[in-house]
Design a protein around this motif. Structure first.
Motif, PDB file in Angstrom:
ATOM      1  N   ASN A  75      85.358 -69.866 -18.439  1.00 54.72           N
ATOM      2  CA  ASN A  75      86.307 -68.961 -19.099  1.00 54.72           C
ATOM      3  C   ASN A  75      86.062 -67.512 -18.715  1.00 54.72           C
ATOM      4  O   ASN A  75      86.992 -66.769 -18.385  1.00 54.72           O
ATOM      5  N   ASN A  76      84.777 -67.090 -18.764  1.00 52.68           N
ATOM      6  CA  ASN A  76      84.463 -65.697 -18.453  1.00 52.68           C
ATOM      7  C   ASN A  76      84.779 -65.362 -17.002  1.00 52.68           C
ATOM      8  O   ASN A  76      85.241 -64.263 -16.687  1.00 52.68           O
ATOM      9  N   LEU A  77      84.534 -66.318 -16.118  1.00 51.83           N
ATOM     10  CA  LEU A  77      84.837 -66.100 -14.717  1.00 51.83           C
ATOM     11  C   LEU A  77      86.356 -65.986 -14.524  1.00 51.83           C
ATOM     12  O   LEU A  77      86.840 -65.167 -13.733  1.00 51.83           O
ATOM     13  N   GLY A  78      87.100 -66.789 -15.277  1.00 50.50           N
ATOM     14  CA  GLY A  78      88.559 -66.677 -15.241  1.00 50.50           C
ATOM     15  C   GLY A  78      89.024 -65.296 -15.628  1.00 50.50           C
ATOM     16  O   GLY A  78      89.903 -64.705 -14.971  1.00 50.50           O
ATOM     17  N   HIS A  79      88.437 -64.740 -16.691  1.00 51.65           N
ATOM     18  CA  HIS A  79      88.814 -63.396 -17.137  1.00 51.65           C
ATOM     19  C   HIS A  79      88.474 -62.346 -16.076  1.00 51.65           C
ATOM     20  O   HIS A  79      89.218 -61.380 -15.888  1.00 51.65           O
ATOM     21  N   MET A  80      87.326 -62.530 -15.393  1.00 51.64           N
ATOM     22  CA  MET A  80      86.928 -61.547 -14.385  1.00 51.64           C
ATOM     23  C   MET A  80      87.893 -61.565 -13.196  1.00 51.64           C
ATOM     24  O   MET A  80      88.236 -60.512 -12.657  1.00 51.64           O
ATOM     25  N   GLN A 114      90.663 -59.059  -7.684  1.00 50.93           N
ATOM     26  CA  GLN A 114      91.620 -59.679  -8.593  1.00 50.93           C
ATOM     27  C   GLN A 114      92.352 -60.815  -7.892  1.00 50.93           C
ATOM     28  O   GLN A 114      92.819 -60.680  -6.760  1.00 50.93           O
ATOM     29  N   ASP A 115      92.391 -61.952  -8.570  1.00 47.69           N
ATOM     30  CA  ASP A 115      92.960 -63.139  -7.938  1.00 47.69           C
ATOM     31  C   ASP A 115      93.490 -64.045  -9.049  1.00 47.69           C
ATOM     32  O   ASP A 115      92.722 -64.764  -9.696  1.00 47.69           O
ATOM     33  N   THR A 116      94.793 -63.981  -9.267  1.00 47.51           N
ATOM     34  CA  THR A 116      95.398 -64.759 -10.350  1.00 47.51           C
ATOM     35  C   THR A 116      95.235 -66.248 -10.132  1.00 47.51           C
ATOM     36  O   THR A 116      94.983 -67.002 -11.083  1.00 47.51           O
ATOM     37  N   ALA A 117      95.348 -66.684  -8.895  1.00 46.60           N
ATOM     38  CA  ALA A 117      95.203 -68.110  -8.598  1.00 46.60           C
ATOM     39  C   ALA A 117      93.790 -68.593  -8.944  1.00 46.60           C
ATOM     40  O   ALA A 117      93.617 -69.681  -9.520  1.00 46.60           O
ATOM     41  N   ALA A 118      92.790 -67.780  -8.594  1.00 48.14           N
ATOM     42  CA  ALA A 118      91.408 -68.145  -8.910  1.00 48.14           C
ATOM     43  C   ALA A 118      91.181 -68.135 -10.419  1.00 48.14           C
ATOM     44  O   ALA A 118      90.477 -68.992 -10.965  1.00 48.14           O
ATOM     45  N   ALA A 119      91.812 -67.152 -11.097  1.00 45.17           N
ATOM     46  CA  ALA A 119      91.688 -67.096 -12.555  1.00 45.17           C
ATOM     47  C   ALA A 119      92.264 -68.359 -13.179  1.00 45.17           C
ATOM     48  O   ALA A 119      91.643 -68.967 -14.069  1.00 45.17           O
ATOM     49  N   LYS A 120      93.453 -68.757 -12.717  1.00 45.02           N
ATOM     50  CA  LYS A 120      94.065 -69.985 -13.240  1.00 45.02           C
ATOM     51  C   LYS A 120      93.186 -71.201 -12.961  1.00 45.02           C
ATOM     52  O   LYS A 120      93.059 -72.098 -13.800  1.00 45.02           O
ATOM     53  N   GLU A 121      92.564 -71.225 -11.779  1.00 49.13           N
ATOM     54  CA  GLU A 121      91.702 -72.349 -11.419  1.00 49.13           C
ATOM     55  C   GLU A 121      90.549 -72.487 -12.407  1.00 49.13           C
ATOM     56  O   GLU A 121      90.266 -73.580 -12.905  1.00 49.13           O
ATOM     57  N   TRP A 122      89.917 -71.360 -12.726  1.00 51.07           N
ATOM     58  CA  TRP A 122      88.761 -71.433 -13.630  1.00 51.07           C
ATOM     59  C   TRP A 122      89.176 -71.674 -15.067  1.00 51.07           C
ATOM     60  O   TRP A 122      88.504 -72.415 -15.791  1.00 51.07           O
ATOM     61  N   PHE A 123      90.293 -71.065 -15.494  1.00 50.37           N
ATOM     62  CA  PHE A 123      90.791 -71.363 -16.839  1.00 50.37           C
ATOM     63  C   PHE A 123      91.173 -72.842 -16.935  1.00 50.37           C
ATOM     64  O   PHE A 123      90.936 -73.491 -17.953  1.00 50.37           O
TER      65      PHE A 123
END
Length: 386
Positions: free
Chosen positions: A343-348, A357-366
């Motif tokens: 979750n924290n990695l998604g927020h980062m 900043q990488d929305t795709a990576a954020a979605k992946e971790w979330f």
């Protein structure tokens, strides 16, 4: 709350046939090439075919007594005595192959030599061979043979065999499950201060395994093992004092026991020492020391410590704030499945803190956090997915 550790590794000793006062520190040679008069005299007897001398030369080399320590030469001399039927040499040669001391580790050969010694009634060999049958090392797994060998050794007073016989009755492997017999055998070893059995009895009382749950008795048995340096017992005794289970809650005493275990390299204890420093429980609050202890555990690959260290760097408590390092530690924990780190990695990644900043990576971790049961991860994924 930390999960309690269980440790049931077998403890094997060399079968010491020789009684000598030369074990004192003053008599241990400082040079590898040193050969004492006693060693030379024993070697002369060995050259004449004296069986006891053949074994003793092996023992000298193994222990580094009267000569420089050399496991390879020890194995050679044990082999000479073992080939002539010396049961202690057969056991020690089996142990060399079992542990890879002086020879290439070879469970098949270890079982072969253990069998020869066990057939001559050597309790240590019976216990070690039983362990191999129980775990299928060098032999086909056979719980019945393991129990038979454990019983023979246990009846000779072998502590490891008594312990593993107790474990067998507790788990019902090779015998019908019988908690009374399990406790009976465990107590035989525990009464002689066998730390693994002391721990197992404590664990049984702590979790009500075969006995009525009794935190007070658990703490008493943990203390007996902890006083012998048993790491898991020291850690679990720390838990008892931290949580007030079976003893009066005392964070300072908890810290003391955690520190004993932590100094022996126990990662969970290192985390708990760090947590007490972080929270200022039982000790003056010290974020820097908390970071030090978390780092020790994190470097051992513990996901919880890696996550905690990520938080430390994220918040700049005890260390300079460093989002890149926070992300690095979150990543290590997240890759081990830690949902909070995911979750924290998604927020980062969503904010571009410490990483690009990488929305795709954020979605992946979330998404990974969501798949692991985190509603926060699911909600964050949904928001980014709109």
């Amino acid at each position: 709350m930390m999960k309690s550790l269980k440790n049931s590794s077998i403890y094997k000793k060399l079968a010491l046939k020789l009684s000598s006062n030369s074990d004192s520190a003053d008599s241990i040679p400082s040079a590898d090439s040193y050969e004492s008069e006693a060693f030379v005299a024993t070697k002369e007897l060995a050259a004449q075919g004296n069986l006891a001398a053949l074994f003793d030369i092996g023992l000298f080399y193994h222990k580094g007594i009267e000569v420089g320590q050399d496991y390879s030469k020890a194995a050679e001399w044990f082999k000479k005595a073992a080939d002539q039927g010396d049961s202690f040499a057969q056991f020690n040669l089996g142990l060399a192959y079992d542990t890879g001391l002086g020879v290439r580790q070879d469970y098949d050969k270890a079982a072969e030599w253990y069998t020869k010694a066990a057939d001559q009634g050597i309790a240590q060999a019976q216990s070690s061979l039983g362990y191999m049958y129980q775990h299928g090392q060098g032999v086909y797994q056979d719980y019945d043979k393991a129990i038979d060998l454990y019983t023979k050794a246990a009846n000779q007073g072998n502590l490891a065999a008594q312990h593993y016989l107790g474990i067998s009755y507790k788990t019902g492997k090779g015998v019908y499950q019988d908690y009374d017999k399990a406790l009976e055998w465990l107590k035989k070893a525990a009464d002689q201060d066998y730390s693994e059995s002391l721990f197992e009895i404590a664990y049984s009382y702590a979790y009500g395994e075969g006995v009525a749950q009794d935190y007070t008795k658990a703490a008493e048995w943990y203390l007996k093992a902890a006083d012998q340096g048993h790491v898991a017992s020291q850690h679990n005794l720390g838990n008892a004092y931290r949580d007030g289970n079976g003893v009066q809650q005392d964070y300072a005493t908890a810290l003391e026991w955690y520190t004993y275990a932590a100094n022996q390299g126990d990662a969970k204890a290192q985390i708990n020492v760090g947590a007490l420093y972080y929270q200022g429980q039982g000790v003056q609050q010290d974020y820097a020391k908390a970071a030090e202890w978390y780092t020790k555990a994190a470097n051992q690959g513990d996901a919880q410590a890696q996550f905690n260290l990520g938080v430390i760097y994220n918040d700049g408590k005890g260390v300079r704030q460093d989002y890149a390092k926070a992300a690095e530690w979150y990543m290590k924990a997240a890759n081990q499945g830690d949902v909070y780190a995911q979750n924290n990695l998604g927020h980062m990644y969503a904010k571009g803190q410490g990483v690009q900043q990488d929305t795709a990576a954020a979605k992946e971790w979330f998404g990974r956090a969501c798949d692991n049961g985190s509603q926060e991860g699911c909600d964050s994924y949904r928001i980014l997915n709109q």
